[in-house]
Design an enzyme around this catalytic site. Structure first.
Site, mmCIF file in Angstrom:
data_model
loop_
_atom_site.group_PDB
_atom_site.id
_atom_site.type_symbol
_atom_site.label_atom_id
_atom_site.label_comp_id
_atom_site.label_asym_id
_atom_site.label_seq_id
_atom_site.Cartn_x
_atom_site.Cartn_y
_atom_site.Cartn_z
ATOM 1 N N ILE A 68 4.818 -5.489 9.369
ATOM 2 C CA ILE A 68 5.109 -4.909 8.059
ATOM 3 C C ILE A 68 4.544 -3.501 8.142
ATOM 4 C CG2 ILE A 68 4.831 -5.124 5.564
ATOM 5 C CD1 ILE A 68 4.320 -8.116 5.964
ATOM 6 N N LYS B 73 -1.056 -10.546 6.348
ATOM 7 C CA LYS B 73 -0.757 -9.222 6.888
ATOM 8 C C LYS B 73 -2.103 -8.571 7.179
ATOM 9 C CE LYS B 73 0.992 -4.599 6.054
ATOM 10 N NZ LYS B 73 1.439 -3.587 5.061
ATOM 11 N N SER C 251 0.827 -1.210 0.000
ATOM 12 C CA SER C 251 0.000 0.000 0.000
ATOM 13 C C SER C 251 0.857 1.253 0.000
ATOM 14 C CB SER C 251 -0.925 0.002 1.221
ATOM 15 O OG SER C 251 -1.834 -1.068 1.175
ATOM 16 N N SER D 247 -3.778 -5.257 8.508
ATOM 17 C CA SER D 247 -3.524 -3.853 8.808
ATOM 18 C C SER D 247 -4.736 -3.156 9.413
ATOM 19 C CB SER D 247 -3.119 -3.111 7.523
ATOM 20 O OG SER D 247 -1.908 -3.615 7.022
#
Length: 283
Positions: free
Chosen positions: A193, A152, A40, A154
Protein backbone atom coordinates in the site's frame (compact mmCIF):
# COMPACT_ATOMS: atom_id res chain seq x y z
CA UNK A 1 -1.78 -6.68 -4.38
CA UNK A 2 -0.85 -3.09 -5.13
CA UNK A 3 -3.06 -0.45 -3.54
CA UNK A 4 -2.26 3.27 -3.66
CA UNK A 5 -3.25 5.47 -0.72
CA UNK A 6 -4.95 8.06 -2.89
CA UNK A 7 -4.62 11.74 -1.99
CA UNK A 8 -7.68 13.74 -1.00
CA UNK A 9 -7.82 16.86 -3.21
CA UNK A 10 -8.25 20.28 -1.63
CA UNK A 11 -8.24 23.61 -3.45
CA UNK A 12 -5.76 26.35 -2.57
CA UNK A 13 -8.08 27.61 0.18
CA UNK A 14 -8.23 24.16 1.75
CA UNK A 15 -11.74 23.22 0.64
CA UNK A 16 -12.47 19.60 -0.22
CA UNK A 17 -12.89 19.08 -3.98
CA UNK A 18 -15.20 16.08 -4.16
CA UNK A 19 -15.37 16.07 -7.96
CA UNK A 20 -11.57 16.01 -8.27
CA UNK A 21 -11.52 13.20 -5.70
CA UNK A 22 -13.83 11.12 -7.87
CA UNK A 23 -11.82 11.86 -11.03
CA UNK A 24 -8.53 10.95 -9.35
CA UNK A 25 -9.89 7.67 -8.01
CA UNK A 26 -11.34 6.75 -11.40
CA UNK A 27 -8.01 7.49 -13.11
CA UNK A 28 -5.97 5.33 -10.71
CA UNK A 29 -8.31 2.41 -10.02
CA UNK A 30 -7.92 0.60 -13.39
CA UNK A 31 -4.15 0.42 -12.86
CA UNK A 32 -4.14 -1.19 -9.40
CA UNK A 33 -5.79 -3.92 -7.33
CA UNK A 34 -7.71 -1.62 -5.01
CA UNK A 35 -7.53 1.68 -3.15
CA UNK A 36 -6.87 3.07 0.29
CA UNK A 37 -9.06 6.07 1.04
CA UNK A 38 -8.15 8.48 3.87
CA UNK A 39 -4.79 6.93 4.63
CA UNK A 40 -1.75 8.97 5.62
CA UNK A 41 -1.33 10.26 2.06
CA UNK A 42 -5.07 10.87 1.96
CA UNK A 43 -4.79 13.35 4.84
CA UNK A 44 -7.40 11.45 6.81
CA UNK A 45 -6.47 13.37 9.95
CA UNK A 46 -7.24 16.69 8.20
CA UNK A 47 -10.90 15.98 7.47
CA UNK A 48 -13.99 16.91 9.42
CA UNK A 49 -16.58 14.14 9.92
CA UNK A 50 -18.82 15.87 7.39
CA UNK A 51 -16.03 15.97 4.80
CA UNK A 52 -15.23 12.29 5.31
CA UNK A 53 -18.85 11.45 4.52
CA UNK A 54 -18.93 13.83 1.53
CA UNK A 55 -15.76 12.34 0.04
CA UNK A 56 -16.97 8.77 0.41
CA UNK A 57 -20.27 9.66 -1.25
CA UNK A 58 -18.34 11.03 -4.24
CA UNK A 59 -16.56 7.73 -4.84
CA UNK A 60 -17.87 4.44 -6.19
CA UNK A 61 -14.87 2.08 -6.36
CA UNK A 62 -15.39 -1.14 -8.26
CA UNK A 63 -12.35 -2.85 -6.74
CA UNK A 64 -11.73 -3.66 -3.06
CA UNK A 65 -10.96 -0.62 -0.94
CA UNK A 66 -9.88 0.20 2.59
CA UNK A 67 -10.82 3.27 4.59
CA UNK A 68 -8.34 4.82 6.99
CA UNK A 69 -9.38 5.50 10.58
CA UNK A 70 -7.10 7.70 12.70
CA UNK A 71 -9.24 8.56 15.69
CA UNK A 72 -8.35 8.64 19.39
CA UNK A 73 -11.40 7.08 21.06
CA UNK A 74 -14.17 4.65 20.26
CA UNK A 75 -16.98 7.27 20.31
CA UNK A 76 -15.01 9.34 17.79
CA UNK A 77 -14.52 6.29 15.60
CA UNK A 78 -18.17 5.25 15.57
CA UNK A 79 -19.45 7.50 12.78
CA UNK A 80 -16.47 6.92 10.51
CA UNK A 81 -16.76 3.15 10.98
CA UNK A 82 -20.45 3.14 10.06
CA UNK A 83 -19.84 5.25 6.96
CA UNK A 84 -17.00 2.99 5.80
CA UNK A 85 -19.19 -0.05 6.31
CA UNK A 86 -22.13 1.49 4.43
CA UNK A 87 -19.83 2.52 1.57
CA UNK A 88 -18.81 -1.13 1.12
CA UNK A 89 -15.24 -0.94 2.38
CA UNK A 90 -13.36 -4.24 2.57
CA UNK A 91 -11.97 -3.19 5.95
CA UNK A 92 -10.81 -0.32 8.09
CA UNK A 93 -7.12 0.55 8.30
CA UNK A 94 -6.74 1.88 11.82
CA UNK A 95 -3.87 3.59 13.59
CA UNK A 96 -3.55 3.18 17.36
CA UNK A 97 -4.72 5.99 19.65
CA UNK A 98 -1.64 8.12 20.24
CA UNK A 99 -2.08 11.37 22.15
CA UNK A 100 -2.25 9.68 25.56
CA UNK A 101 -0.49 6.54 24.37
CA UNK A 102 1.54 6.24 27.56
CA UNK A 103 -1.68 5.88 29.56
CA UNK A 104 -3.47 3.56 27.12
CA UNK A 105 -2.35 0.21 28.51
CA UNK A 106 -4.81 -2.59 27.77
CA UNK A 107 -7.00 0.01 26.10
CA UNK A 108 -4.98 -0.58 22.94
CA UNK A 109 -6.38 -4.10 22.66
CA UNK A 110 -9.83 -2.92 23.70
CA UNK A 111 -9.86 -0.29 20.96
CA UNK A 112 -8.94 -2.61 18.10
CA UNK A 113 -11.10 -5.48 19.35
CA UNK A 114 -14.13 -3.18 19.57
CA UNK A 115 -13.58 -1.99 16.01
CA UNK A 116 -13.09 -5.56 14.77
CA UNK A 117 -16.30 -6.66 16.48
CA UNK A 118 -18.09 -4.30 14.09
CA UNK A 119 -16.23 -4.85 10.80
CA UNK A 120 -12.94 -6.23 9.44
CA UNK A 121 -9.83 -4.28 10.41
CA UNK A 122 -6.23 -4.01 9.33
CA UNK A 123 -3.83 -2.64 11.92
CA UNK A 124 -1.76 0.33 10.77
CA UNK A 125 1.80 0.74 12.05
CA UNK A 126 3.23 4.07 10.87
CA UNK A 127 5.43 5.36 13.71
CA UNK A 128 7.02 8.07 11.55
CA UNK A 129 3.60 9.79 11.61
CA UNK A 130 1.91 8.65 14.81
CA UNK A 131 5.14 8.81 16.88
CA UNK A 132 4.04 5.71 18.77
CA UNK A 133 4.85 2.03 18.46
CA UNK A 134 2.39 -0.78 17.87
CA UNK A 135 4.02 -3.41 20.10
CA UNK A 136 4.58 -6.82 18.58
CA UNK A 137 2.95 -8.66 21.54
CA UNK A 138 -0.16 -6.54 20.96
CA UNK A 139 -0.14 -7.37 17.24
CA UNK A 140 0.15 -11.06 18.10
CA UNK A 141 -2.75 -10.84 20.57
CA UNK A 142 -4.96 -8.93 18.13
CA UNK A 143 -4.21 -11.37 15.31
CA UNK A 144 -6.29 -13.93 17.23
CA UNK A 145 -9.45 -11.89 16.53
CA UNK A 146 -11.17 -13.35 13.44
CA UNK A 147 -11.84 -9.89 11.98
CA UNK A 148 -8.34 -8.49 12.48
CA UNK A 149 -7.23 -9.46 9.00
CA UNK A 150 -3.66 -8.20 8.98
CA UNK A 151 -1.47 -5.13 9.11
CA UNK A 152 -0.04 -2.35 6.99
CA UNK A 153 3.45 -1.75 8.31
CA UNK A 154 5.04 1.43 6.98
CA UNK A 155 8.00 1.47 9.35
CA UNK A 156 10.49 -0.10 6.94
CA UNK A 157 11.65 -2.32 9.83
CA UNK A 158 12.12 -5.72 8.21
CA UNK A 159 12.64 -7.35 11.61
CA UNK A 160 8.97 -6.71 12.30
CA UNK A 161 8.00 -8.40 9.03
CA UNK A 162 10.18 -11.37 9.95
CA UNK A 163 8.22 -11.58 13.22
CA UNK A 164 4.88 -11.59 11.41
CA UNK A 165 6.09 -14.33 9.08
CA UNK A 166 7.41 -16.46 11.93
CA UNK A 167 4.60 -16.06 14.44
CA UNK A 168 1.33 -15.09 12.73
CA UNK A 169 -0.32 -17.68 10.52
CA UNK A 170 -2.88 -16.48 7.95
CA UNK A 171 -2.13 -12.86 8.87
CA UNK A 172 -2.14 -10.59 5.83
CA UNK A 173 0.82 -8.22 5.71
CA UNK A 174 1.18 -5.18 3.45
CA UNK A 175 4.15 -2.88 3.47
CA UNK A 176 3.78 0.85 3.18
CA UNK A 177 7.51 1.41 2.70
CA UNK A 178 8.48 1.50 -0.98
CA UNK A 179 12.28 1.60 -0.43
CA UNK A 180 12.15 -1.90 1.14
CA UNK A 181 9.30 -3.32 -0.96
CA UNK A 182 11.26 -6.31 -2.27
CA UNK A 183 12.60 -7.12 1.19
CA UNK A 184 9.06 -7.09 2.54
CA UNK A 185 7.89 -9.47 -0.19
CA UNK A 186 10.75 -11.83 0.68
CA UNK A 187 9.49 -11.83 4.27
CA UNK A 188 5.96 -12.79 3.32
CA UNK A 189 4.22 -9.50 2.56
CA UNK A 190 1.22 -9.92 0.28
CA UNK A 191 1.80 -6.63 -1.46
CA UNK A 192 2.20 -2.92 -0.97
CA UNK A 193 0.00 0.00 0.00
CA UNK A 194 2.47 2.49 -1.39
CA UNK A 195 2.33 6.23 -1.98
CA UNK A 196 4.65 5.66 -4.94
CA UNK A 197 2.01 3.40 -6.51
CA UNK A 198 -0.03 6.54 -7.19
CA UNK A 199 2.71 7.47 -9.67
CA UNK A 200 4.23 4.19 -10.85
CA UNK A 201 1.59 1.48 -10.38
CA UNK A 202 2.77 -0.60 -13.33
CA UNK A 203 6.34 -0.63 -12.06
CA UNK A 204 5.41 -1.89 -8.59
CA UNK A 205 3.06 -4.46 -10.07
CA UNK A 206 5.88 -5.63 -12.37
CA UNK A 207 8.21 -5.94 -9.38
CA UNK A 208 5.61 -7.95 -7.48
CA UNK A 209 4.97 -10.25 -10.44
CA UNK A 210 8.70 -10.78 -11.04
CA UNK A 211 9.16 -11.80 -7.43
CA UNK A 212 6.16 -14.13 -7.47
CA UNK A 213 7.40 -15.65 -10.73
CA UNK A 214 10.81 -16.44 -9.24
CA UNK A 215 12.58 -13.88 -11.45
CA UNK A 216 14.67 -12.51 -8.64
CA UNK A 217 17.23 -10.64 -10.75
CA UNK A 218 14.44 -8.83 -12.56
CA UNK A 219 12.79 -7.96 -9.23
CA UNK A 220 16.08 -6.73 -7.80
CA UNK A 221 16.72 -4.57 -10.87
CA UNK A 222 13.29 -2.99 -10.55
CA UNK A 223 13.78 -2.38 -6.83
CA UNK A 224 17.08 -0.61 -7.57
CA UNK A 225 15.45 1.44 -10.31
CA UNK A 226 12.51 2.47 -8.15
CA UNK A 227 14.47 3.15 -4.97
CA UNK A 228 15.05 6.90 -5.57
CA UNK A 229 11.37 7.46 -6.32
CA UNK A 230 10.21 5.69 -3.17
CA UNK A 231 12.96 7.11 -0.97
CA UNK A 232 12.37 10.73 -1.96
CA UNK A 233 8.59 10.33 -1.73
CA UNK A 234 8.91 8.90 1.78
CA UNK A 235 10.84 12.04 2.74
CA UNK A 236 8.65 14.53 0.90
CA UNK A 237 5.28 13.13 1.94
CA UNK A 238 1.92 14.56 0.90
CA UNK A 239 3.17 17.88 -0.56
CA UNK A 240 5.61 16.06 -2.85
CA UNK A 241 3.07 13.43 -3.93
CA UNK A 242 0.43 16.02 -4.77
CA UNK A 243 2.95 18.18 -6.59
CA UNK A 244 4.02 15.20 -8.70
CA UNK A 245 0.44 14.26 -9.56
CA UNK A 246 -0.39 17.85 -10.50
CA UNK A 247 2.71 17.89 -12.71
CA UNK A 248 1.33 14.80 -14.47
CA UNK A 249 -2.01 16.51 -15.04
CA UNK A 250 -4.01 14.62 -12.41
CA UNK A 251 -6.48 16.41 -10.11
CA UNK A 252 -4.68 15.77 -6.80
CA UNK A 253 -5.21 19.29 -5.51
CA UNK A 254 -3.09 20.80 -2.76
CA UNK A 255 -2.26 19.89 0.82
CA UNK A 256 -4.54 21.44 3.39
CA UNK A 257 -3.14 24.62 4.95
CA UNK A 258 -0.81 25.23 6.72
CA UNK A 259 1.09 22.54 4.79
CA UNK A 260 3.01 23.88 1.76
CA UNK A 261 1.87 23.61 -1.84
CA UNK A 262 5.39 22.79 -3.05
CA UNK A 263 8.00 20.45 -1.62
CA UNK A 264 11.69 21.26 -1.09
CA UNK A 265 12.39 17.78 -2.50
CA UNK A 266 10.84 18.65 -5.88
CA UNK A 267 14.10 19.64 -7.63
CA UNK A 268 15.62 16.24 -6.79
CA UNK A 269 12.38 14.36 -7.46
CA UNK A 270 11.45 15.80 -10.86
CA UNK A 271 14.38 14.23 -12.79
CA UNK A 272 13.57 10.81 -11.31
CA UNK A 273 9.90 11.21 -12.22
CA UNK A 274 10.69 12.29 -15.79
CA UNK A 275 13.25 9.53 -16.28
CA UNK A 276 10.77 6.85 -15.18
CA UNK A 277 8.12 8.46 -17.36
CA UNK A 278 10.38 8.17 -20.40
CA UNK A 279 10.82 4.46 -19.61
CA UNK A 280 7.05 3.97 -19.51
CA UNK A 281 6.68 3.37 -15.80
CA UNK A 282 4.71 6.46 -14.78
CA UNK A 283 0.93 6.05 -14.97
Amino acid sequence: MILPPIPTPFDREGRLDAEAFRELAEALEPLVDGLLIYGSNGEGVHLTPEERAQGLRALSPKKPFLVGLMEETLPQAERALLEAKEAGAMALLATPPRYYHGSLGEGLLTYYQALADRMPVFLYHVPQNTKVDLPLPAVEALAAHPQVLGIKDSSGDLTRLAFYQAHLKDFRVFTGHAPTFLGALALGAEGGILAAANLAPRAYRALLEAFRGGRLEEAQALQRRLFPLGDLLAKGGVPLLKQALRHLGLPAGYPRPPYPEESPFWPAFLPELESLKEEGWIL
